[in-house]
Design an enzyme around this catalytic site. Structure first.
Site, PDB file in Angstrom:
ATOM      1  N   TYR A 109     -11.506   5.276  -0.280  1.00 27.74           N
ATOM      2  CA  TYR A 109     -11.705   4.244   0.724  1.00 27.74           C
ATOM      3  C   TYR A 109     -12.101   2.907  -0.104  1.00 27.74           C
ATOM      4  CZ  TYR A 109     -13.925   1.229   4.148  1.00 27.74           C
ATOM      5  OH  TYR A 109     -14.090   0.266   5.026  1.00 27.74           O
ATOM      6  N   GLU A 197      -9.129  -3.656   4.693  1.00 30.08           N
ATOM      7  CA  GLU A 197      -9.719  -2.451   4.417  1.00 30.08           C
ATOM      8  C   GLU A 197      -8.179  -1.501   4.111  1.00 30.08           C
ATOM      9  OE1 GLU A 197     -12.502   0.168   7.119  1.00 30.08           O
ATOM     10  OE2 GLU A 197     -10.530   0.434   7.669  1.00 30.08           O
TER      11      GLU A 197
END
Ligand code: ADP
Ligand code: MG
Length: 389
Positions: A109, A197
């Site tokens: 992530y 993101e």
């Protein structure tokens, strides 16, 4: 403003971050062609809608052939995708993005998010990619690494290395990861994003790092400076009621509860939502009608709140400053009469000419009850909303 994954991936590519090769399609025929031009291997068909959690909701599918990719595209185009992020109304899918399937060894992530409190950009990294970062934060907070970067500043290599050192990367991958973080920061800064993101940032079987998903959000106030970003807007992805509210200068955000709120001033609106929650109820919206709300604007606000079928009670919390309470009360009464659908209302008025304002409301014969404090208003509205179910 949000953009689609395919647009976000284009931006990543422009900033030197590798993404799978792919193409966008608005029809099954285009999907067939897009998959065909990617060459052999498997294809991933991805619904383009402004939401995450698409995988679990049937919005991400792996196809073995271009024909199968076209079939998935047919299923997805026109569907309303309901994920845990969209609420029950979901998001319409008009396009799919078709890309080469990647051989994933691990999912990381990576995000850059504007941290308003710190007045800096926060870089967040986790080895637990591919899932909801909120869930990771709850179950494994020790596996989320973050650091802050001051506006316009670069990240030092040691900072990037520290962020990545829990991700089990070898020396070469560390270098690639550092460069991805640096480029993502540059993108966020130059394009005035509040969030960029990459989840997942995949480590492939061959050991390369590649962005498999991308989500970006941009500061609306920056859009006049960011023409290329502004051009990516897809108004169809914005809630209809929110668009209507924008047209009338109302700050409105639709939420999932059943207590409609109408407030003047963003701070008071936030505080109102807090007290509603503290009283055990759920707000159906945020609405700031603004300091100088006219009777028409109040009427429009009412209409918008009542168009949301989830709303079964409304809390009106107004502090009359520039706008006097008596004028406001007149506006509320007129608006409430104009709008056909009626739900019980709790009204709290304070400020200039409050006594006159209350008198007007009490005489109007409308279905509302007065409250004198925020706490009382919240408790009353929670009771009314619960009784209505
Ligand atoms: P969402 O976050 O909306 O569910 P993602 O794009 O992250 O959508 O896709 C969900 C999951 O599907 C990813 O975590 C990844 O495991 C898999 N996936 C996505 N794109 C690819 C791809 N190109 N190749 C292989 N797997 C993929
Ligand atoms: Mg994702």
């Amino acid at each position: 403003m949000n953009i689609h994954e395919y647009q976000a991936k284009q931006l990543l590519k422009e900033y030197g971050i590798s993404v799978p090769e792919g193409g966008v399609a608005a029809t099954p025929e285009e999907a067939l062609q897009a998959a065909g031009s990617l060459g052999s291997g498997k294809y991933v068909v991805k619904a383009q809608a402004h939401t995450g959690g698409r995988g679990k909701a049937g919005g991400v599918k792996v196809a073995a052939t271009p024909t199968e990719a076209a079939e998935f595209a047919k299923q997805m185009i026109g569907m309303t995708l309901v994920t845990h992020q969209t609420g029950p109304s979901g998001k319409i899918v008009r396009k799919v993005w078709i890309e080469k399937a990647t051989d994933i060894a691990r999912e990381l992530y990576l995000a850059v998010v504007l941290d308003r409190t710190a007045q800096k950009l926060a870089v967040i990294v986790s080895p637990m990619g591919g899932m909801d970062i909120e869930a990771v934060a709850a179950s494994n907070p020790e596996l989320i690494f973050r650091t802050h970067v001051a506006p316009g500043q670069k990240l030092w290599p040691f900072q990037a290395q520290k962020l990545l050192c829990g991700c089990g990367l070898n020396a070469e991958q560390m270098k690639a990861g550092e460069s991805i973080i640096r480029n993502l920061l540059r993108l966020a800064w130059e394009k005035e994003a509040s969030l960029v993101e990459i989840n997942p940032l995949a480590v492939t079987g061959a050991g390369d790092l590649i962005a498999l998903d991308a989500k970006m959000n941009f500061d609306d106030s920056a859009l006049p400076r960011q023409a290329a970003i502004a051009a990516m807007e897809d108004r169809e992805q914005t809630d209809e009621l929110e668009l209507e509210a924008q047209k009338h200068g109302l700050n409105y955000v639709r939420l999932e509860g059943n207590v409609g709120t109408m407030v003047n001033g963003a701070g008071l609106a936030m505080a109102t939502m807090d007290v509603i929650k503290m009283a055990g109820a759920e707000p159906a919206n945020f609405m700031d009608v603004g300091g100088g709300a006219s009777a028409e604007r109040i009427a429009k606000g009412f209409e918008i709140i009542l168009s949301d079928k989830n709303v079964n009670a409304i809390l009106f919390n107004v502090f009359g400053g520039i706008l006097r309470c008596d004028n406001l009360a007149t506006g509320v009464v007129e608006a409430a009469k104009k709008v056909k659908r009626q739900v019980p209302m709790i009204i709290r008025l304070e400020g200039t000419n409050v006594a006159e304002g209350r008198a007007i409301l009490e005489k109007s014969g409308l279905n509302f009850e007065m409250a004198s404090s925020m706490k009382e208003a919240a408790e009353k509205i929670a009771k009314v909303a619960a009784a209505k179910g």
